[in-house]
Design a protein around this motif. Structure first.
Motif: not given
Length: 1648
Positions: A1358-1381
């Protein structure tokens, strides 16, 4: 863009001279002497309209030409050189119409232009102030405006029809509009002329298809009302116009005798009265059709006519015996003194209405009319009929006309008298017509008509010799070619000339012409031209009952006769028949009668002229023929005789005769008649295009006539016969009626298609082959033919034709020969075989369609869209033809099979839709390992494989049988194993067996047959597939019969090799229903199930996951008793996380439990909200009982924490009331204290000792009371002294079941125990399934799921660039109940709200709520780290890649600017806290309520001061005081009274702290506030400076006071509790500390 018609014209279709060829000839004269003249025009003629002595031509490009006697222009133009209407250039004309002496055109936009004679207002010109307005020399725009709508709207017209003195227009809404004069308008008015178009109200609400006009009558083709509306359709409302003045006493009787759907305006006889013993002819507006020009000349009069026709009356007034035109100085014609054939009150003509006589009823009137029918006029001089007089014309329409105008049409000067002796016309008035007037007139005439014979039905009411001699014969009524019909807008194509094609036909809802039509007529009926069985006039439209149900598709009108063409190519005619124009000699002529046509002639176009009719028909060949009926020879005239004698011998046809010259014209497309002129439009056959269209149309008309004969001769009598059911038997009766229904559907389709092809041929400019119904309605044609073939085959298989033959012999009797004439069989003499071929004959049309479409395709280039469409249609129809031929053979072979194997046992297998494919009666196939003495007979049908045991095929006997539906049968060959058996493996849902063939050939035969049959059942082409690979996976229905869980259940859905697999629905007999996914024969995956509860008579329902036939996974279960469980299941038991809602709010058992379940029982941590008692339990459970550490809060504000045993409070615990009174001691039951304890009061006093009793009712205390000597402790100190939460369940141990479910969804057995790749695969599967099987997803949800289908890089560091990608992915994942997160976040929010909302909103739960949030973050961070192993531990750092630019952070030196600190709060709190914010912030507000109230009181008091006073009070140095403020860019000085003017930007920024959720966002707001404050101070100082806390705190205190933040204490405490520990001691931490200090300072601030 080039239009299709342009392309067709240039490449395939003949050029201009080869299509739209017009041939013209005169109708009078022997047919052998006729020589049609071809009109040579540069462009094709699209339409022709003929008047009395003139005509109009419409050519390609919208050009209009005129020819004939153009009296309004004083021109005579030969037809060979027509005159171009230059004023219409630029107007795209699509239709033309010609009246008696006026013309009209219709533009593509629906505008109407008229010109010609306007004496009766027929041109729609309202201004009549000048003599020039009598005629309109140039086209005049007639506005058709519907004033009944608001605002008034211009009506789009699609059709025109003109008579002699009236004009009709058909609108796009299928409504009829009329203008002109006379009862033929059908209007409810008594004022004529009608110069502005008015709606024919009597037809309002009806669907008018076409309209035609005779001289003084109108005929309309109207779509019939649906059967349910026939008896409810009353007379249309007349919009408060009142009764028509033409009604009389007999109206009510006639109304009562007419169907409500055909409201009948009573016919009236049009009469004139006389006074003074002298018959005076009223000035006529028609006369001999002279046209008055401005110079005083009139056209159309013979030389010397004035001197012969004028005389002076007794009063010195001038009168006329020859009808003429008199003009007033104001330009009004005296000719309008009579309207609708009804005399108007006139001061100088002696019109009277005798009221002394009255008929008792209409029967007396009819009796008098009948007596007069035996008398005739004296044959001296000219003889006129009443019809000619009532038509306001002296022409006897029943007498063949010879010279309508003088041969030269010379002009004569006519005097216009303007002196006092001239008879001045009076204003128009209406005289009500009554029975007394009729009797008076008839009584006068009866005296004159004694002993005279009437020569025709039209002469029964003739006038006297003196009255007749006083009038000159006028022109005959003009016909109209017949109203063009409308075509669907989608079928309109632009012609090469740039205008829309003319409307071809009125269509039904499916795009084909309707055959369910009626014919309505109105106007003058003296010749019986209205068809109502009498000679009375009709003031409003009336339905002609004999034509209802005759499938009329076109109407036409001659001068005094009418024609109707049916879809069965029959022609009905009625009206004047003195010249044989009706085509028959039947009587009476006042009702429709069929024209006498030769056998084999099928008429498809008709037109009516002055005294003739012209028919276009199919002959023996494809080229159409012309038929003529009417006057054949023009009589010679004696010198000086201007009028003809009825005694002269005439020559006319008795039946339509063939015109021999028609074969030289080419392929005729339409005919037109008018006056004594006939016109035919024809095309040359180029490349076979025209002949192919004619061949198709002729073929359809022929087969429809044949179908109609079969329906009339055979089916209709049999259907109405009562003995049909016993004769045919129950099954065959049902099939017979179904066959009749399909036959009628097919017949109707072909009939409508033949009508549409006739309309297609009428209009050359519309011949776009892609609009052929065979192509546009291809699927409809295919479906109808398939259904019909299936009905015939089913009836044949059940042996119905044999019984039908016997029934037909009984029913038809001697008429059975008519049926034999319809049979074309030459194969067999058996009648039943003939009937079979009879019903299969219509299927031959499919091959005809294919052949004609192939011919048409040959006329186009292979790359054109026309060729592609035609070729596709040809293939479709040919394929269906071959397929239905195979079905016919299968039906015949099946009938022979049942005939040869008849018996009681085989009858159980005989079904209408079942066809035999092959059978093993020759022992070609047997069961493997069958016994020596057992017989097995296999019969393959098109729907099932039947296995019979104990069978004797030769005797059609078997003991048992089993039916295997082919839809659920799998077959594959068994590979040779050296045993020499030719085996076939059969797999069924409940059984599998092996068949052995006698030879390899038999094996391949059965394999191919079974595969082909299965393929057809599954909806394939029936060609079969390779053995062993056909239909492994399929969708089918099956009913289980064997023992097991699916016994007697009906299944419909997916299969895989004999087992239920995929999506499907299973229904059990007891009411259970499952709909969802199956796998390997059992329920697996998502499914919905209904289970009946017999005790409550309701259903339990479940929606969720299944596994191996059991409820397993997450789902929602609704119990019949009202409870709802939503959570996890295991082996059909509640297990894991779940929420149970019991009862309703209105019931005593209403409660909600959310927590952990084990084997269907509450076990573990959970929250129980007892809504009825107002208590909430938060703690441990064991076997459905409260057991372990827990917290209880009540609606009264009581807080308890302690231990529970056996569902009771037991052991040490802490109880705190709402007033901060606390009791810590031993409890033995709910709210019952028994033992030692300490009671602490809110003021600090305490009681220590023994307690006994219920907290809610009272306590017994034995102990010591203690009063502390120290000061009263604060609220915070007191809570720490009480040690709240010591007995509660630790936050880290709460909701473990929720996190376990999340780990389970990731595929892990426990937290962190699983394969990471498998977890990502599970995530991908869940996202994909959600997109495929969730139809109710919103657009935003679909986009989120689409973005989550891309799996991020999770194995890299994980770098700062990858960290932003992870953060954006978690934001998307938390918006739908079809994702485990996302499901985890949503569930945590649910349990959090269940715990701390409602009764749980107790301020003493705040500490636990904060700890629970922190626990959430820790658990969730561990899951995220499992998915992204490159993340550091909580509080770790991520170095930034070298070389990447970074913005320096405030308060951080360069060494820390290249790293990012990662913590659970910084990464996950932005996802979680905004959803948890409402209940959490509420708890903070409750706890800080006392301090916030004090802070708010001081804030309001301080804000009352002006800015400078407040700054001085807060000890802000004057050097920081702003001097100027900016308002809308303008600087203004701050004075001592200014308020809220200092540091405005900083104040507004700080106010945003209440709009943010996370501590990090709130700290950013505080940081921006300091930045804004710094900028404002810099403007004041005008130099660089450094802050010190002594300067900053008072200034920031001012900003906080002015910001007026309502719950600042709650905000400060939440930031302090949840802020990231990594920034507590940095710059942001210092800023926060400053805000907290300001909050405390305001609380303690004194008012002085």
């Amino acid at each position: 863009m080039e239009r299709k018609e342009d392309r067709l014209t240039e490449e395939e279709v003949p050029s201009a001279p080869d299509r739209g060829l017009a041939h013209i000839w005169k109708s009078a004269g022997a047919s052998a002497q006729l020589c049609p003249e071809r009109l040579l025009l540069s462009k094709p003629v699209l339409q022709v309209a003929l008047g009395d002595h003139h005509g109009l031509l419409l050519t390609q490009g919208g050009l209009v030409y005129s020819f004939g006697e153009l009296l309004w222009r004083d021109q005579s133009v030969p037809a060979s050189a027509p005159l171009l209407e230059a004023s219409l250039l630029g107007t795209s004309v699509v239709r033309v119409a010609a009246g008696g002496f006026h013309c009209g055109v219709l533009s593509e936009h629906g505008s109407v232009y008229t010109w010609g004679e306007n004496t009766a207002g027929q041109c729609g010109l309202a201004e009549r102030s000048t003599a020039a307005s009598i005629t309109v020399s140039e086209p005049y725009l007639v506005n058709v405006v519907d004033s009944d709508v608001g605002p008034p709207a211009v009506v789009r017209v699609v059709d025109l029809a003109f008579g002699r003195e009236h004009s009709l227009a058909l609108s796009a809404q299928n409504e009829l509009w009329a203008w002109g004069s006379g009862c033929q308008l059908g209007l409810v008015t008594s004022t004529f002329p009608v110069c502005r178009p008015q709606k024919v109200e009597h037809l309002a609400g009806r669907h008018v298809i076409q309209v035609a006009c005779g001289a003084y009558h109108s005929v309309a083709l109207v779509r019939s009302l649906p059967a349910k509306n026939r008896n409810t359709q009353g007379a249309p409302e007349t919009r408060d116009r009142g009764r028509s003045p033409h009604f009389f006493v007999g109206e009510r009787e006639e109304l009562s005798a007419v169907d409500g759907g055909h409201y009948c305006p009573l016919g009236v006889e049009l009469t004139e009265g006389a006074s003074g013993g002298e018959s005076l002819t009223p000035p006529s507006r028609r006369g001999p059709r002279r046209r008055l020009h401005p110079d005083g000349r009139s056209a159309g009069s013979s030389p010397g006519s004035v001197s012969r026709s004028t005389r002076v009356t007794e009063g010195g007034k001038m009168n006329t015996k020859q009808e003429r035109l008199a003009v007033e100085p104001d330009g009004h014609s005296d000719a309008v003194a009579q309207t609708d054939g009804i005399p108007k009150s006139h001061a100088h003509t002696g019109w009277t209405a005798n009221k002394n006589f009255a008929f008792p009823d209409e029967l007396e009137l009819q009796s008098i009319l009948g007596k007069l029918s035996h008398h005739t006029l004296d044959k001296q001089g000219d003889t006129d009929s009443l019809s000619s007089y009532t038509s306001d014309d002296s022409y006897v329409s029943s007498t063949p006309p010879t010279d309508q105008f003088t041969a030269s049409f010379k002009e004569a000067q006519i005097k216009v008298e303007t002196n006092n002796n001239y008879a001045t016309p009076q204003p128009h008035s209406s005289s009500p017509l009554c029975v007394e007037e009729v009797r008076l007139c008839l009584g006068t005439e009866q005296q004159v008509l004694q002993g005279k014979k009437s020569s025709s039905l039209s002469n029964i009411n003739q006038w006297t010799k003196a009255s007749a001699a006083g009038r000159r014969r006028s022109l005959p009524g003009t016909p109209n070619r017949g109203s063009p019909r409308r075509q669907r807008p989608c079928d309109c194509r632009s012609s090469p000339g740039g205008h829309l094609q003319a409307a071809a036909c009125e269509v039904a809802t499916d795009g084909l012409p309707s055959l369910d039509t009626e014919v309505w007529s109105w106007g003058r009926g003296s010749e019986g031209q209205l068809g109502h069985g009498d000679q009375l006039a009709r003031l409003q439209p009336l339905c002609i009952k004999p034509l209802s149900g005759e499938e009329v598709i076109k109407v036409a009108a001659g001068s005094h006769h009418s024609l109707a063409l049916t879809a069965q190519c029959q022609v009905y005619s009625w009206g004047s028949n003195m010249c044989g124009q009706l085509g028959h000699v039947n009587s009476p002529v006042t009702v429709p009668q069929q024209a006498k046509l030769s056998d084999g002639l099928r008429v498809w176009d008709v037109s009516g002229g002055q005294s003739h009719s012209l028919l276009l028909a199919d002959g023996d060949c494809v080229q159409p023929v012309l038929l003529y009926c009417g006057q054949q020879q023009e009589p010679s005239k004696r010198p000086g005789q201007g009028q003809r004698s009825p005694s002269r011998a005439e020559s006319y046809t008795v039946r339509p005769t063939l015109l021999p010259f028609c074969s030289e014209m080419g392929y005729l497309s339409s005919v037109c008649s008018g006056g004594q002129t006939c016109v035919a439009l024809a095309d040359h056959n180029i490349m076979g295009f025209v002949s192919a269209i004619h061949e198709l149309a002729s073929s359809e008309r022929r087969i429809y006539c044949w179908l109609s004969s079969v329906r009339r001769i055979l089916l209709t009598p049999l259907r109405s016969r009562e003995s049909a059911s016993p004769s045919l038997g129950e099954p065959c009766t049902h099939l017979f009626f179904s066959l009749c229904e399909r036959f009628f559907h097919l017949s109707a389709l072909i009939g409508r298609h033949s009508a549409s092809l006739s309309y297609f041929l009428h209009h050359a400019q519309g011949r776009d082959v892609t609009c052929l119904p065979l192509l546009t309605h291809m699927q409809h044609f295919l479906d109808i033919y398939k259904e019909y073939c299936s009905s015939v085959g089913d009836f044949l298989v059940m042996g119905g034709f044999h019984s039908l033959h016997k029934l037909s012999l009984e029913c038809l009797g001697t008429q059975h020969t008519l049926l034999s004439s319809l049979c074309v069989s030459e194969k067999s003499a058996k009648e039943d075989v003939d009937l079979v071929l009879l019903f299969y004959r219509p299927l031959q049309q499919l091959h005809q369609y294919s052949r004609v479409l192939l011919k048409l395709a040959a006329c186009f280039d292979v790359l054109t869209p026309e060729y592609q469409s035609l070729h596709q249609g040809c293939s479709q129809y040919e394929c269906l033809s071959l397929s239905l031929l195979r079905r016919e053979k299968e039906s015949e072979s099946t009938f022979l099979f049942w005939k040869s194997h008849s018996g009681k046992t085989t009858e159980v297998l005989r079904l209408p839709q079942r066809r035999v494919v092959c059978e093993s009666s020759n022992r070609s196939l047997t069961l493997q390992n069958a016994g020596r003495f057992t017989n097995h007979w296999f019969i393959l049908f098109n729907d099932a494989l039947v296995h019979t045991q104990g069978a004797i095929p030769s005797q059609s006997f078997f003991s048992t049988h089993h039916v295997y539906p082919l839809s659920c049968l799998w077959v594959k060959p068994v590979s040779g194993d050296g045993s020499g058996l030719f085996a076939i493996s059969i797999t069924c849902p409940e059984e599998s067996f092996t068949l052995v063939a006698s030879t390899p050939q038999e094996k391949n035969k059965w394999l191919r047959s079974i595969n082909k049959a299965v393929d057809e059942v599954l909806g394939g082409g029936g060609e079969g597939s390779s053995p062993g690979v056909m239909g492994i996976s399929r969708t089918a229905s099956y009913t289980f019969t064997g023992e097991g869980r699916f016994k007697d259940a009906k299944y419909s859905g997916g299969w895989l090799a004999g087992r239920v697999h995929g999506r499907g629905t299973m229904k059990w007999p007891d009411g259970r229903t499952y709909s969802g996914n199956f796998k390997n024969g059992s329920e697996d995956g998502y499914g919905e199930c209904l289970m009946p509860n017999k005790e409550l008579n309701k259903h339990d329902s479940y929606q969720g996951q299944w596994k191996d036939g059991k409820i397993h996974g997450f789902g929602k279960y609704k119990y019949a008793r009202g409870e709802v469980y939503e959570g996890c299941f295991n082996d059909s038991q509640r297990h894991g996380y779940g929420m149970l809602s019991s009862g309703r709010l209105a019931k005593t058992s209403s409660s909600v439990f959310i927590g952990h379940w084990v084997h269907d029982k509450k076990t573990g941590y959970g929250v129980y909200d007892d809504i009825t008692r107002g208590e909430k339990y938060v703690g441990q459970w064991l076997d459905e009982q409260r057991h372990g550490s827990a917290v209880v809060v009540t609606q009264a504000g009581v807080y308890y924490e302690g231990t529970f045993r056996d569902n009771k409070m037991s052991g040490p615990g802490l109880l705190v009331s709402d007033d901060d009174t606390a009791l810590q001691g031993d409890f033995s039951d709910d709210w019952v204290i028994n033992g030692k304890g300490v009671l602490s009061l809110a003021n600090g006093d305490s009681v220590e000792g023994l307690f006994n009793g219920d907290w809610t009712s009272g306590l017994k205390v034995v102990g010591t009371y203690t009063k502390p000597t120290s000061d009263e402790p604060g609220i915070g100190n007191r809570e720490s002294q009480l040690r709240l939460g010591q007995y509660a369940v630790p936050a880290a141990q709460r909701w473990l079941c929720v996190f376990d479910e999340c780990w389970s969804r990731l595929g892990c057995e426990a937290a962190g125990k699983g394969e990471r790749s498998a977890a990502w695969e599970n995530i991908a599967v869940m996202i994909t399934n959600a997109r495929r099987h969730s139809p109710n997803l919103s657009r935003s949800q679909s986009k989120v799921l689409e973005s989550l289908e891309i799996i991020p890089q999770h194995g890299e560091p994980i770098t700062t660039t990858n960290y932003d990608n992870v953060r954006r992915y978690l934001i998307k994942a938390s918006e739908t109940p079809f994702h485990p997160v996302g499901w985890l976040v949503e569930t945590l929010v649910t349990v959090y709200r269940m715990t701390y909302v409602g009764v749980g909103s107790n301020r003493r739960l705040l500490q636990q709520a904060v700890q629970e949030v922190q626990a959430y973050l820790n658990h969730l961070y561990s899951i995220v780290c499992f998915l992204f192993p490159g993340l550091p531990e909580d509080g770790g750092i991520i170095p930034e890649p070298p070389g990447s630019p970074s913005k320096p952070l405030l308060g951080l030196d360069a060494a820390w600017q290249s790293v990012v600190v990662v913590s659970s709060s910084s990464l996950l709190l932005p996802l979680l806290l905004p959803r948890l914010y409402p209940p959490l912030f509420t708890l903070y507000c409750l706890r800080e309520e006392h301090l916030d109230a004090k802070y708010w009181e001081h804030t309001l008091r301080l804000n009352k001061q002006p800015d400078q006073s407040l700054l001085s009070f807060l000890a802000v140095q004057e050097k920081f005081w702003p001097v100027w403020m900016s308002i809308l860019g303008e600087k203004k000085q701050i004075v001592s009274t200014s308020k809220d003017a200092c540091f405005v930007s900083a104040v507004e920024t700080l106010q945003q702290i209440s709009t943010t959720f996370t501590p990090s966002d709130k700290l950013v707001v505080i940081q921006k506030t300091f930045e804004e404050l710094t900028q404002d101070v810099k403007h004041v100082q005008q130099n660089h400076f450094m802050w010190c806390m002594d300067d900053l705190l008072p200034l920031f205190l001012y900003v906080v006071v002015r910001a007026r933040i309502r719950n600042l204490g709650a905000e400060v405490n939440m930031i302090e509790d949840l802020m990231d520990p990594n920034i507590q001691h940095g710059e942001l931490g210092m800023m926060f500390t400053t805000l907290k200090a300001c909050y405390i300072q305001i609380q303690q601030e004194s008012a002085t």
